[in-house]
Enzyme design. Sequence first.
Site, mmCIF file in Angstrom:
data_model
loop_
_atom_site.group_PDB
_atom_site.id
_atom_site.type_symbol
_atom_site.label_atom_id
_atom_site.label_comp_id
_atom_site.label_asym_id
_atom_site.label_seq_id
_atom_site.Cartn_x
_atom_site.Cartn_y
_atom_site.Cartn_z
ATOM 1 C CD GLU A 59 48.387 31.700 122.498
ATOM 2 O OE1 GLU A 59 48.354 32.694 121.655
ATOM 3 O OE2 GLU A 59 47.532 31.422 122.970
ATOM 4 C CG ASP A 63 52.521 35.224 123.157
ATOM 5 O OD1 ASP A 63 51.507 34.582 123.799
ATOM 6 O OD2 ASP A 63 52.083 35.201 121.869
ATOM 7 C CG ASN A 79 45.985 25.714 118.255
ATOM 8 O OD1 ASN A 79 46.531 24.452 118.711
ATOM 9 N ND2 ASN A 79 45.587 26.463 119.315
ATOM 10 C CG ASP A 123 46.277 20.518 123.836
ATOM 11 O OD1 ASP A 123 46.169 21.829 123.768
ATOM 12 O OD2 ASP A 123 45.313 19.627 123.970
#
Length: 288
Positions: free
Chosen positions: A181, A138, A146, A155
């Site tokens: 993620e 993770d 973000n 991305d």
Amino acid sequence: MTGLGRGIAEPEPVSDPPEWAVHEDTGGANTPDGTSLVQLHESIATLLASRGQWRQAYQHLRSALELIHADKTEAPRIPEQLRREVDRLRREHAEAREQSIRDSLTASYNRRYLDQRLVTLLADRHTMVGGLAVALVDLDWFKQVNDTFGHLIGDRVLQRVVDLLQDGLPEEAFCARYGGEEFALVLPGVDGPTAVAMAEAARIKIESYPWSKIVLGLRVTVSIGIAHEPTLSLGSGPERQLRQADGLLYTAKQSGRNAVAYRVGGRTFLAGPAAGRRAVTESKALVY
């Protein structure tokens, strides 16, 4: 059978078509590998039906029936147009299957493939040497990536993390997107210490990557929980091992992040440098 909306059932999966060999010099109803013109029509009909093209599938089935009932002394030639259609449908079928098991953003395998492959590996556990390791990976503080740099950068980070996770994996190992993620590394045929070393190497590779090349100020680390089952212990299904890896991932997060957590002899440890500088905060969600 899973319902798709009220009163609509999911169609049964269609088996893959036979492997056809295409030869230019075939003059009869049978190809050199034994595939007849009737079988070609039936195979094309199967492929078309799997894509919902019922009218075209029906036409090919009618052609097959006409050939079966035809009273001919000389076997018909397989038309070149039919050969081209066979090749095209084979390519489209292979491409559609590949797309169905890949994550569209990262090109890693998706959750569907992960679940199917784990079931297959557990079914073949008697031929597996060393056991099976499943690691859940993770990204740390990914929401901040973000929020700070935007979703397009986020991305790109996910795509690069997958590249790094897949780099140097053994032949049977693979990476799959578990959700958001979070990714899964499946490592068949390795013992526990080797699996932990591979997970720690992946963590270091991601931490040391020059992320500032993507955008100035970007830093990315991951937390990993890895569950290993010896060959003789496999057989309880993949869900238990995934839950244990998830609990260990939570332990790595609670113990300061940017770490690999694993269990040996009923105790939980952190791998690498994290072992010497942190106390382990064990998750209550661990499955023993």
